[in-house]
Design a protein around this motif. Structure first.
Motif, short mmCIF file in Angstrom:
data_model
loop_
_atom_site.label_atom_id
_atom_site.label_comp_id
_atom_site.label_asym_id
_atom_site.label_seq_id
_atom_site.Cartn_x
_atom_site.Cartn_y
_atom_site.Cartn_z
N UNK A 168 -56.32 -63.73 58.77
CA UNK A 168 -54.94 -64.21 58.86
C UNK A 168 -53.93 -63.23 58.27
N UNK A 169 -54.38 -62.30 57.43
CA UNK A 169 -53.46 -61.41 56.74
C UNK A 169 -52.66 -60.52 57.69
N UNK A 170 -53.23 -60.26 58.88
CA UNK A 170 -52.53 -59.40 59.83
C UNK A 170 -51.20 -60.03 60.27
N UNK A 171 -51.17 -61.35 60.32
CA UNK A 171 -49.93 -62.05 60.70
C UNK A 171 -48.85 -61.80 59.65
N UNK A 172 -49.23 -61.89 58.38
CA UNK A 172 -48.30 -61.65 57.28
C UNK A 172 -47.81 -60.21 57.30
N UNK A 173 -48.75 -59.29 57.48
CA UNK A 173 -48.40 -57.86 57.48
C UNK A 173 -47.45 -57.53 58.61
N UNK A 174 -47.73 -58.03 59.80
CA UNK A 174 -46.90 -57.70 60.94
C UNK A 174 -45.52 -58.34 60.85
N UNK A 191 -52.87 -47.71 63.34
CA UNK A 191 -52.17 -48.94 62.96
C UNK A 191 -52.21 -49.99 64.06
N UNK A 192 -51.74 -49.64 65.26
CA UNK A 192 -51.54 -50.65 66.30
C UNK A 192 -52.84 -51.12 66.95
N UNK A 193 -53.79 -50.23 67.13
CA UNK A 193 -55.05 -50.65 67.74
C UNK A 193 -56.18 -50.77 66.72
N UNK A 194 -56.31 -49.77 65.86
CA UNK A 194 -57.39 -49.81 64.87
C UNK A 194 -57.24 -50.94 63.86
N UNK A 195 -55.98 -51.31 63.55
CA UNK A 195 -55.76 -52.39 62.58
C UNK A 195 -55.19 -53.65 63.24
N UNK A 196 -53.97 -53.57 63.78
CA UNK A 196 -53.32 -54.77 64.33
C UNK A 196 -54.15 -55.45 65.42
N UNK A 227 -57.31 -55.03 66.40
CA UNK A 227 -58.65 -55.43 65.96
C UNK A 227 -58.60 -56.69 65.10
N UNK A 228 -57.62 -56.74 64.16
CA UNK A 228 -57.50 -57.89 63.26
C UNK A 228 -57.08 -59.15 64.03
N UNK A 229 -56.18 -58.99 65.02
CA UNK A 229 -55.77 -60.14 65.83
C UNK A 229 -56.96 -60.67 66.63
N UNK A 230 -57.76 -59.77 67.19
CA UNK A 230 -58.93 -60.18 67.96
C UNK A 230 -59.90 -60.96 67.08
N UNK A 231 -60.08 -60.51 65.83
CA UNK A 231 -60.94 -61.23 64.89
C UNK A 231 -60.35 -62.60 64.58
N UNK A 232 -59.04 -62.64 64.39
CA UNK A 232 -58.36 -63.89 64.07
C UNK A 232 -58.51 -64.92 65.20
N UNK A 233 -58.47 -64.43 66.45
CA UNK A 233 -58.54 -65.32 67.61
C UNK A 233 -59.97 -65.68 68.02
N UNK A 234 -60.96 -65.16 67.30
CA UNK A 234 -62.34 -65.55 67.57
C UNK A 234 -63.27 -64.44 68.01
#
Length: 226
Positions: free
Chosen positions: A13-19, A127-132, A134-141
């Protein structure tokens, strides 16, 4: 303190806060949001004892990756050239006035190339693919649908982050980001492939602008389509 922060930042969930924080900072200065997000990404990697695989850099650079990046970059150049020509025909030209200083100025050209490879090719992909993404994909399942949704969201966000290029620039960059999102999905452990393609593609256009030949190439695409 560092350990607590790291533990929070590694939660999906932290990616939402960061973005969201990066977006707010970008309202003051577009570079602030970028460097904030990049700083968070590097902090996590640092706390993981520089385990770059966290952001998709799980393979060493090799000749196969370099060759693959070259031919994909060439295809990407022509495909996006046609797409951008159609977009600009209806919505107006991309605003690339921020690069006017490098026209005919070799020193500025070299400086721009260095900054592009460090902060655009490497930094933006990290940033945009390696972190944002990837983290969103993990967040969504972490399913195929989750990766697709994450890719679309990041493409929209990446496009909007290039708002200084105008509406046509936002759309063009967003469409290009969809390509990179799909490429990252297929190469989750080889982010360096995306870095090279990004860098080669930008290098071509920066060189054309330095030589004042970008308009010639744009006109060539227009003549082929209209």
């Amino acid at each position: 303190m560092k350990t607590k922060l790291f533990n929070h930042l590694t939660k999906p969930y932290s990616v939402v806060v960061v973005i969201l924080m990066a977006t707010l900072l970008s309202l003051a200065d577009r570079n602030l949001g970028y460097f904030f997000g990049l700083g968070i990404t590097l902090f996590i990697i640092w706390q993981k004892k520089w385990d770059w695989s966290f952001a998709g850099i799980g393979r060493k650079l090799n000749l196969k990756t370099i060759i693959k990046s070259v031919w994909i970059s060439v295809i990407f150049f022509f495909v996006t050239g046609f797409i951008d020509t159609i977009i600009q025909y209806y919505l107006g030209a991309h605003d690339l006035s921020s690069l006017d200083d490098i026209r005919g100025d070799f020193g500025s050209y070299i400086g721009m190339m260095v900054m592009m490879w460090v902060f655009a090719a490497f930094g933006e992909e990290l940033l945009f693919h390696g972190y944002y993404m990837q983290r969103f994909a993990k967040l969504f399942g972490d399913t195929k649908k989750a990766w697709i949704l994450a890719g679309v969201l990041i493409a929209i966000y990446f496009g909007i982050s290039h708002g200084y290029q105008g509406l046509s620039g936002i759309i063009g960059v967003g469409i290009g980001s969809l390509f990179f999102a799909a490429l990252y999905y297929k190469n989750k452990t080889n982010l360096l492939l995306l870095v090279l393609i990004h860098g080669i593609y930008d290098s071509i256009w920066i060189t054309l602008i330095f030589l004042n030949k970008d308009s010639v190439v744009n006109e060539w695409f227009q003549q082929l389509l209209f």
